[in-house]
Design a protein around this motif. Structure first.
Motif, PDB file in Angstrom:
ATOM      1  N   ALA A 184      40.495  38.507  22.950  1.00  0.00           N
ATOM      2  CA  ALA A 184      40.630  37.330  23.812  1.00  0.00           C
ATOM      3  C   ALA A 184      41.892  37.403  24.657  1.00  0.00           C
ATOM      4  N   ARG A 231      41.227  30.254  20.193  1.00  0.00           N
ATOM      5  CA  ARG A 231      41.858  29.197  20.995  1.00  0.00           C
ATOM      6  C   ARG A 231      43.370  29.386  21.027  1.00  0.00           C
ATOM      7  N   LEU A 272      36.333  27.869  26.813  1.00  0.00           N
ATOM      8  CA  LEU A 272      35.898  28.597  25.623  1.00  0.00           C
ATOM      9  C   LEU A 272      34.473  28.179  25.259  1.00  0.00           C
TER      10      LEU A 272
END
Length: 377
Positions: free
Chosen positions: A153, A183, A192
């Motif tokens: 990510a 996150r 997201l």
């Protein structure tokens, strides 16, 4: 321009790394390469997905060959409907639209590729022209553990992706750990998305969506089983966050039902589910009439599907800005051009004739040999 032959070649495509999702782990996939030969010396190329039933896909395409030879390559919609009638509807198996779509999508791609090459135009110009100059894609995270997914990510965010997408549905504890880690890795500003891949019953969906809410998902994709439109509708009414339909939706009729029941905020749709570019546009138009965006669905594809999706997506006004592609997951593509690496999460719309790719015959040879070796193992 008449069709003179259809060449069918099964291929095995390995992945760069194991693919983890709610249904297990995959190391690679099979596809069927479809080449349409014409009397003008033009070859159109497409691919049909065959992750399991390779022999069935090949047999159905082989049965379609005699009906195609001698037909105009330009009569795409009529020819595909004729093939469905002859190979499925007249046998009484009218519920076979989904399987037929997976089989004939590659043939339809090949026909569009041939037609575009014949007139020297990109396919999007033959479909009415582009309304987008670039197609946006989300960062599709890969890895087994929350830590691996979080690292991916961070890399995706650094590459300019504004939308991040991750698979869940692997169990409550690991799902929440993934959500928390991802996150934290991307911060609060990036969008997201979670995909549960049909993993939850209604009670579990209610509990998990509430538990995931603190991580501010833009939507949860296909939280409940695809057999039940009612379940997805019930989840959407109570969720409080966006809900996307995926495995529930293959045909234009499916899109109509989802929109009529207001069962999803976004519809995930691909060429292999709908059966090709023509029916994809029909499905997208139905969603547009209901004010619902569509998102390109990625499958275990090569650059052929990515290029075909790029062409039709350019013509769809209600296309989402965070779409899915999966050719970047494979260890070796079977096209040599164009370069399909994303630039800040985007690909330009190709202006090359046909679907806009060139085959890598050496890579095709290696993929065909892998299929033969695995088939005899």
């Amino acid at each position: 321009m008449k069709i003179t032959d259809i060449e069918i070649t099964p291929l095995n495509i390995p992945f760069k790394q194991p693919y983890f999702w709610a249904r297990g782990v995959k190391q690679g996939t099979n596809i069927v390469l479809v080449r349409v030969q014409t009397d003008e010396g033009i070859t159109g190329v497409g691919e049909s997905m065959a992750p399991h039933a390779v022999e069935s896909v090949i047999a159905t395409l082989e049965a379609a060959r005699p009906e195609c030879v001698g037909q105009s390559a330009f009569d795409i919609a009529r020819l595909l409907e004729t093939l469905y009638t002859l190979n499925f509807a007249r046998t009484g198996n009218c519920s076979a639209r989904r399987f037929a779509a997976l089989v004939f999508a590659g043939l339809e791609m090949a026909l569009w590729d041939a037609v575009g090459k014949a007139v020297g135009r990109p396919v999007h110009q033959l479909l009415g022209g582009a309304v987008h100059d670039r197609i946006g894609y989300f960062g599709f995270l890969q890895g087994e553990t929350p830590e691996e997914l979080a690292a991916d990510a961070r890399a995706m965010a650094a590459d300019g992706h504004r939308v991040i997408y991750v698979k869940i549905g692997r169990g409550a504890d690991i799902d929440l750990a993934i959500a928390r880690a991802v996150r934290e890795a991307i911060g609060d500003k990036l969008r997201l998305r979670f995909d549960a891949n049909e993993s939850w019953d209604l009670l579990t969906a209610t509990r998990m969506i509430a538990a995931l809410a603190p991580y501010h998902p833009e939507f949860i994709e296909q939280p409940t089983r695809s057999e039940s439109l009612a379940a997805l509708e019930q989840v959407k009414r109570s969720a409080g966050i966006g809900i996307a339909a995926d495995q529930l939706v293959f045909t234009p009729e499916d899109v109509y039902d989802v929109c009529r029941h207001q069962a999803a905020d976004l519809i995930v749709l691909g060429l292999h589910e709908t059966g090709g570019l023509v029916r994809f546009r029909a499905a997208a138009a139905i969603a547009a009439a209901a004010g619902v965006n569509v998102c390109l669905h990625g499958v275990w594809e090569t650059g052929i599907t990515t290029c075909a999706s790029n062409q039709v997506a350019a013509t769809v006004p209600n296309l989402d800005d965070g779409n899915q592609y999966m050719n970047h997951l494979i260890a070796e593509d079977i096209i040599s051009a164009p370069d399909l690496r994303l630039d800040a999460g985007q690909l330009p719309v190709s202006e090359l004739p046909g679907l806009g790719f060139e085959l890598d015959e050496d890579a095709i040879g290696r993929a065909a040999e892998r299929y033969r070796a695995l088939g005899s193992a």
